[in-house]
Design an enzyme around this catalytic site. Structure first.
Site, PDB file in Angstrom:
ATOM      1  CB  VAL A 119      15.276   9.097   4.539  1.00 28.09           C
ATOM      2  CG1 VAL A 119      16.638   8.570   4.970  1.00 28.09           C
ATOM      3  CG2 VAL A 119      15.400  10.132   3.439  1.00 28.09           C
ATOM      4  CG  HIS A 120      10.101   6.420   5.285  1.00 23.19           C
ATOM      5  ND1 HIS A 120      11.153   5.566   4.974  1.00 23.19           N
ATOM      6  CD2 HIS A 120       9.428   5.807   6.290  1.00 23.19           C
ATOM      7  CE1 HIS A 120      11.098   4.496   5.744  1.00 23.19           C
ATOM      8  NE2 HIS A 120      10.060   4.615   6.562  1.00 23.19           N
ATOM      9  CG  LEU A 121       8.529  13.285   8.707  1.00 22.80           C
ATOM     10  CD1 LEU A 121       9.360  13.079   9.964  1.00 22.80           C
ATOM     11  CD2 LEU A 121       8.582  14.761   8.297  1.00 22.80           C
TER      12      LEU A 121
END
Ligand SMILES: [Zn+2]
Length: 163
Positions: A119-121
């Protein structure tokens, strides 16, 4: 309408595509910063430039840990990811003076995630008159500055107060 595209990093991608097996975030979590476009490192999460950006200064914040489930982030990772996103906006403001940002998580392939299992923003700077967020996903966009220069500027602009 014909779209002109000058994007040397796309060529780099094609040339190195078969070296890009595995998780780009896990690889970037372990340096070297310049080559892997890492802007800043925190304790449990870090900031890197998107190699295939939607706009100049498009960065991503990711935990070091390979976790694909948003709910699987622990409290420290969740907190630091958001603090680093704020820090990235501050550095972007100093370097590029954007007028706004799109900040968000693309979770799952159907939601536009290119990498689904870490996951990454996304933090995407915006200027009035730039392309809308969704059309730029088409990945044809002329960008004025090479990524390594952008990385160096953002790293230098990072405020120590932002972790
Ligand atoms: Zn990973």
């Amino acid at each position: 309408m014909t779209k002109q595209l000058w994007a040397p990093w796309r060529l780099e991608y094609i040339q190195h595509a078969d070296e890009f097996d595995g998780c780009v975030f896990c690889r970037a979590s372990d340096g070297p910063d310049e080559e892997l476009l890492v802007v800043h490192r925190g304790e449990s999460a870090f900031v890197l430039l998107n190699r295939f950006p939607y706009a100049s200064g498009h960065v991503m914040v990711a935990p070091y840990r390979h976790v694909g489930d948003f709910g699987g982030l622990d409290a420290a990772e969740s907190l630091e990811t958001h603090r680093l996103a704020a820090g990235a906006m501050e550095a972007l403001a100093a370097v590029f003076s954007p007028e706004g940002y799109n900040v968000g998580w693309n979770l799952g392939r159907v939601a536009g995630a290119g990498i689904v299992d870490h996951v990454h923003l996304h933090v995407v700077p915006r200027w009035s008159g730039d392309t809308n967020f969704m059309p730029v996903l088409a990945d044809v966009k002329v960008l004025p500055e090479h990524l390594s220069e952008t990385r160096a500027k953002l790293a230098a602009a990072w405020s120590p107060a932002d972790g």
